[in-house]
Write a protein that holds these residues in place. Structure first.
Motif, PDB file in Angstrom:
ATOM      1  N   THR A  65     -37.999 -13.187  43.825  1.00  0.00           N
ATOM      2  CA  THR A  65     -37.813 -13.093  45.279  1.00  0.00           C
ATOM      3  C   THR A  65     -37.546 -11.633  45.643  1.00  0.00           C
ATOM      4  OG1 THR A  65     -36.833 -15.300  45.241  1.00  0.00           O
ATOM      5  CG2 THR A  65     -36.470 -13.997  47.219  1.00  0.00           C
ATOM      6  N   ALA A  66     -38.278 -11.116  46.646  1.00  0.00           N
ATOM      7  CA  ALA A  66     -38.189  -9.683  46.967  1.00  0.00           C
ATOM      8  C   ALA A  66     -36.852  -9.320  47.596  1.00  0.00           C
ATOM      9  CB  ALA A  66     -39.327  -9.305  47.916  1.00  0.00           C
ATOM     10  N   GLY A  67     -36.280 -10.248  48.344  1.00  0.00           N
ATOM     11  CA  GLY A  67     -35.035  -9.965  49.040  1.00  0.00           C
ATOM     12  C   GLY A  67     -34.711 -11.141  49.937  1.00  0.00           C
ATOM     13  N   VAL A  68     -33.645 -11.002  50.726  1.00  0.00           N
ATOM     14  CA  VAL A  68     -33.284 -12.091  51.635  1.00  0.00           C
ATOM     15  C   VAL A  68     -33.282 -11.578  53.064  1.00  0.00           C
ATOM     16  CG1 VAL A  68     -31.985 -13.459  49.971  1.00  0.00           C
ATOM     17  CG2 VAL A  68     -30.819 -11.637  51.227  1.00  0.00           C
ATOM     18  N   THR A  69     -33.507 -12.496  53.990  1.00  0.00           N
ATOM     19  CA  THR A  69     -33.529 -12.121  55.395  1.00  0.00           C
ATOM     20  C   THR A  69     -32.950 -13.239  56.259  1.00  0.00           C
ATOM     21  OG1 THR A  69     -34.928 -11.253  57.173  1.00  0.00           O
ATOM     22  CG2 THR A  69     -35.904 -12.979  55.791  1.00  0.00           C
ATOM     23  N   CYS A  70     -32.504 -12.852  57.451  1.00  0.00           N
ATOM     24  CA  CYS A  70     -32.094 -13.817  58.475  1.00  0.00           C
ATOM     25  C   CYS A  70     -32.052 -13.040  59.782  1.00  0.00           C
ATOM     26  CB  CYS A  70     -30.724 -14.441  58.154  1.00  0.00           C
ATOM     27  SG  CYS A  70     -29.342 -13.297  58.273  1.00  0.00           S
ATOM     28  N   CYS A  71     -31.832 -13.723  60.884  1.00  0.00           N
ATOM     29  CA  CYS A  71     -31.827 -12.966  62.146  1.00  0.00           C
ATOM     30  C   CYS A  71     -30.495 -13.057  62.866  1.00  0.00           C
ATOM     31  CB  CYS A  71     -33.000 -13.367  63.030  1.00  0.00           C
ATOM     32  SG  CYS A  71     -32.724 -14.849  63.961  1.00  0.00           S
ATOM     33  N   SER A  72     -29.421 -13.267  62.127  1.00  0.00           N
ATOM     34  CA  SER A  72     -28.104 -13.369  62.771  1.00  0.00           C
ATOM     35  C   SER A  72     -27.393 -12.021  62.828  1.00  0.00           C
ATOM     36  CB  SER A  72     -27.240 -14.354  61.979  1.00  0.00           C
ATOM     37  OG  SER A  72     -25.864 -14.106  62.207  1.00  0.00           O
ATOM     38  N   THR A  73     -26.787 -11.723  63.965  1.00  0.00           N
ATOM     39  CA  THR A  73     -25.978 -10.503  64.075  1.00  0.00           C
ATOM     40  C   THR A  73     -24.502 -10.850  63.918  1.00  0.00           C
ATOM     41  OG1 THR A  73     -25.727 -10.831  66.428  1.00  0.00           O
ATOM     42  CG2 THR A  73     -27.586  -9.498  65.706  1.00  0.00           C
ATOM     43  N   GLY A  74     -24.217 -12.107  63.750  1.00  0.00           N
ATOM     44  CA  GLY A  74     -22.827 -12.542  63.675  1.00  0.00           C
ATOM     45  C   GLY A  74     -22.375 -12.766  62.248  1.00  0.00           C
ATOM     46  N   ASN A  75     -21.541 -13.783  62.056  1.00  0.00           N
ATOM     47  CA  ASN A  75     -20.936 -14.001  60.746  1.00  0.00           C
ATOM     48  C   ASN A  75     -21.951 -14.354  59.668  1.00  0.00           C
ATOM     49  OD1 ASN A  75     -18.312 -13.426  61.543  1.00  0.00           O
ATOM     50  ND2 ASN A  75     -17.998 -15.498  62.340  1.00  0.00           N
ATOM     51  N   HIS A  76     -23.037 -15.045  60.043  1.00  0.00           N
ATOM     52  CA  HIS A  76     -24.044 -15.376  59.028  1.00  0.00           C
ATOM     53  C   HIS A  76     -24.743 -14.101  58.536  1.00  0.00           C
ATOM     54  CE1 HIS A  76     -27.035 -17.538  56.767  1.00  0.00           C
ATOM     55  NE2 HIS A  76     -28.013 -17.126  57.537  1.00  0.00           N
ATOM     56  N   GLY A  77     -25.090 -13.216  59.456  1.00  0.00           N
ATOM     57  CA  GLY A  77     -25.712 -11.954  59.066  1.00  0.00           C
ATOM     58  C   GLY A  77     -24.824 -11.153  58.124  1.00  0.00           C
ATOM     59  N   ARG A  78     -23.543 -11.095  58.448  1.00  0.00           N
ATOM     60  CA  ARG A  78     -22.595 -10.385  57.572  1.00  0.00           C
ATOM     61  C   ARG A  78     -22.510 -11.050  56.196  1.00  0.00           C
ATOM     62  NH1 ARG A  78     -17.749  -7.986  60.550  1.00  0.00           N
ATOM     63  NH2 ARG A  78     -18.359  -7.961  62.722  1.00  0.00           N
ATOM     64  N   GLY A  79     -22.465 -12.366  56.220  1.00  0.00           N
ATOM     65  CA  GLY A  79     -22.356 -13.115  54.963  1.00  0.00           C
ATOM     66  C   GLY A  79     -23.569 -12.880  54.076  1.00  0.00           C
ATOM     67  N   VAL A  80     -24.754 -12.929  54.666  1.00  0.00           N
ATOM     68  CA  VAL A  80     -25.982 -12.727  53.888  1.00  0.00           C
ATOM     69  C   VAL A  80     -26.020 -11.298  53.340  1.00  0.00           C
ATOM     70  CG1 VAL A  80     -28.508 -12.579  54.072  1.00  0.00           C
ATOM     71  CG2 VAL A  80     -27.302 -14.553  55.043  1.00  0.00           C
ATOM     72  N   ALA A  81     -25.658 -10.325  54.173  1.00  0.00           N
ATOM     73  CA  ALA A  81     -25.654  -8.925  53.722  1.00  0.00           C
ATOM     74  C   ALA A  81     -24.686  -8.747  52.551  1.00  0.00           C
ATOM     75  CB  ALA A  81     -25.260  -8.010  54.886  1.00  0.00           C
ATOM     76  N   TRP A  82     -23.511  -9.318  52.684  1.00  0.00           N
ATOM     77  CA  TRP A  82     -22.483  -9.185  51.635  1.00  0.00           C
ATOM     78  C   TRP A  82     -22.942  -9.859  50.343  1.00  0.00           C
ATOM     79  CZ3 TRP A  82     -19.304 -11.820  48.345  1.00  0.00           C
ATOM     80  CH2 TRP A  82     -18.197 -11.116  47.844  1.00  0.00           C
ATOM     81  N   ALA A  83     -23.509 -11.061  50.495  1.00  0.00           N
ATOM     82  CA  ALA A  83     -23.944 -11.828  49.319  1.00  0.00           C
ATOM     83  C   ALA A  83     -25.055 -11.095  48.581  1.00  0.00           C
ATOM     84  CB  ALA A  83     -24.422 -13.214  49.760  1.00  0.00           C
ATOM     85  N   ALA A  84     -25.986 -10.524  49.348  1.00  0.00           N
ATOM     86  CA  ALA A  84     -27.105  -9.818  48.716  1.00  0.00           C
ATOM     87  C   ALA A  84     -26.575  -8.629  47.922  1.00  0.00           C
ATOM     88  CB  ALA A  84     -28.104  -9.359  49.782  1.00  0.00           C
ATOM     89  N   ARG A  85     -25.667  -7.888  48.514  1.00  0.00           N
ATOM     90  CA  ARG A  85     -25.112  -6.729  47.799  1.00  0.00           C
ATOM     91  C   ARG A  85     -24.375  -7.173  46.537  1.00  0.00           C
ATOM     92  NH1 ARG A  85     -21.359  -2.492  50.872  1.00  0.00           N
ATOM     93  NH2 ARG A  85     -19.926  -4.245  50.726  1.00  0.00           N
ATOM     94  N   ALA A  86     -23.595  -8.248  46.664  1.00  0.00           N
ATOM     95  CA  ALA A  86     -22.837  -8.737  45.512  1.00  0.00           C
ATOM     96  C   ALA A  86     -23.766  -9.149  44.376  1.00  0.00           C
ATOM     97  CB  ALA A  86     -21.958  -9.923  45.932  1.00  0.00           C
TER      98      ALA A  86
END
Ligand SMILES: *Cc1c(COP(=O)(O)O)cnc(C)c1O
Length: 332
Positions: A65-86
């Motif tokens: 999988t090349a990466g992850v995406t979503c279109c949330s600017t709220g808590n889901h967006g933060r969660g996905v960004a954090w999870a991907a980095r982790a």
């Protein structure tokens, strides 16, 4: 369709990353006539529970999988960004030109790429779909995904392991990923547990959908519980049927009741939290749910607009689109 085993598997995946938040007694217990416990997801790295589901989803992606995406600017967006980095993965969070710079910066600070497209949430959503279709990204749903739901369910596992006597859970409800996951775990552990989903009365998509017998759209309006806004998706596959089957009650609270509960949580428990977190307390204060003997609720997030929050706790009016919540000074 989803079982306790899936939630226990998610708990293993989350161990040491997004687990084990405090469960504390609420100072409001006495006046609410119950023994109320607060699960503090405000203590998570991104200040909300959404990274549980996101970490579990990212961890279960297929090889390549090349990466992850979503279109949330709220808590889901933060969660996905954090999870991907982790997990050492690329994240591209899609948003429109109208998103405030502070939110863009917040997502970037978590190491995600920000893709700015068009002038509406729909344009941003189309860009996420394009990344999934053309560039090999996995789009992570905020609530209608088996791994996301299992991840959120770990909250109930932790609560019932720490306080097995909890007989009622008050669960903030929007797209229903949190409620569905907690319900799968809680009902398997204790079939007699009472599960109450709670949301605001203006724009209650899950309630309207359950009443209609299928997912329906509702008009989205401004709310003190802004994290509970948005629809459940007309093609909802998982969170809708699970909430319909497993929740014992759905209760709706007014903006005025949310306002009062935000004040109560702040002045009595000394907590800064989003309006979305206090809907359970609001329902108890309004007499809309029968108190149990031992109850638990989730303080889901702390990413509140501080200008709005300080207006609430100082008793000023708050305007929400066409509605003004009349200010009042907190009285115990
Ligand atoms: C997403 C969210 C909720 C609701 O969760 P759902 O799974 O959409 O029902 C509640 N509180 C906060 C702070 C959230 O970010």
């Amino acid at each position: 369709m989803l079982s306790l085993a899936d939630v226990m598997q998610a708990a293993k995946t989350l161990r040491g990353l997004a687990d084990d938040t405090p469960l504390v007694p609420s100072a409001l217990s006495g006046r609410l006539g119950t023994d109320l416990w607060l699960k503090l997801e405000t203590c998570q790295p991104v200040g909300a529970f959404k990274l549980r589901g996101a970490v579990n989803a990212v961890s279960n992606l297929p090889e390549g999988t090349a990466g992850v995406t979503c279109c949330s600017t709220g808590n889901h967006g933060r969660g996905v960004a954090w999870a991907a980095r982790a997990k050492g993965m690329r994240a591209a969070i899609c948003m429109s030109e109208l998103v405030p710079q502070a939110k863009v910066d917040g997502i970037r600070a978590l190491g995600a790429e920000v893709r700015i497209t068009g002038r509406s949430q729909d344009d941003a959503q189309r860009e996420a779909e394009r990344l999934a279709r053309d560039e090999g990204f996995a789009e992570i749903s905020p609530f209608d995904d088996a791994h996301v739901i299992a991840g959120q369910g770990t909250i109930a596992l932790e609560m019932l392991a720490a306080r097995p006597g909890i007989d009622t859970l008050l669960i903030p409800l929007s797209g229903g990923g949190l409620a569905a996951g907690m319900a799968v775990a809680a009902k398997a552990i204790n079939p007699d547990i009472r599960l109450v989903g709670i949301t605001m009365d203006r724009g209650a998509a899950m309630k309207a959908s359950i009443d209609a017998g299928h997912p329906v759209e509702v008009e989205e309006v401004a709310s003190l519980a802004d994290s509970l806004g948005g629809g459940i998706g007309l093609n909802n596959r998982l969170s809708f049927p699970l909430c319909r089957e497993l929740l014992d009650e759905i209760v709706l609270v007014t903006e005025d009741e949310i306002y009062g509960a935000m004040q109560a949580l702040y002045y009595e428990d000394r907590m800064v939290a989003e309006g979305a977190c206090v809907v359970g307390i609001a329902a108890l204060q309004a007499g809309k749910v029968e108190p149990g003997r031992v109850m638990g609720t989730v303080i889901t997030g702390r990413n509140v607009d501080m200008t709005e929050f300080t207006r609430v706790i100082s008793g000023q009016d708050v305007s929400l689109g066409d509605l003004t919540v009349k200010g009042r000074v907190y009285e115990p």
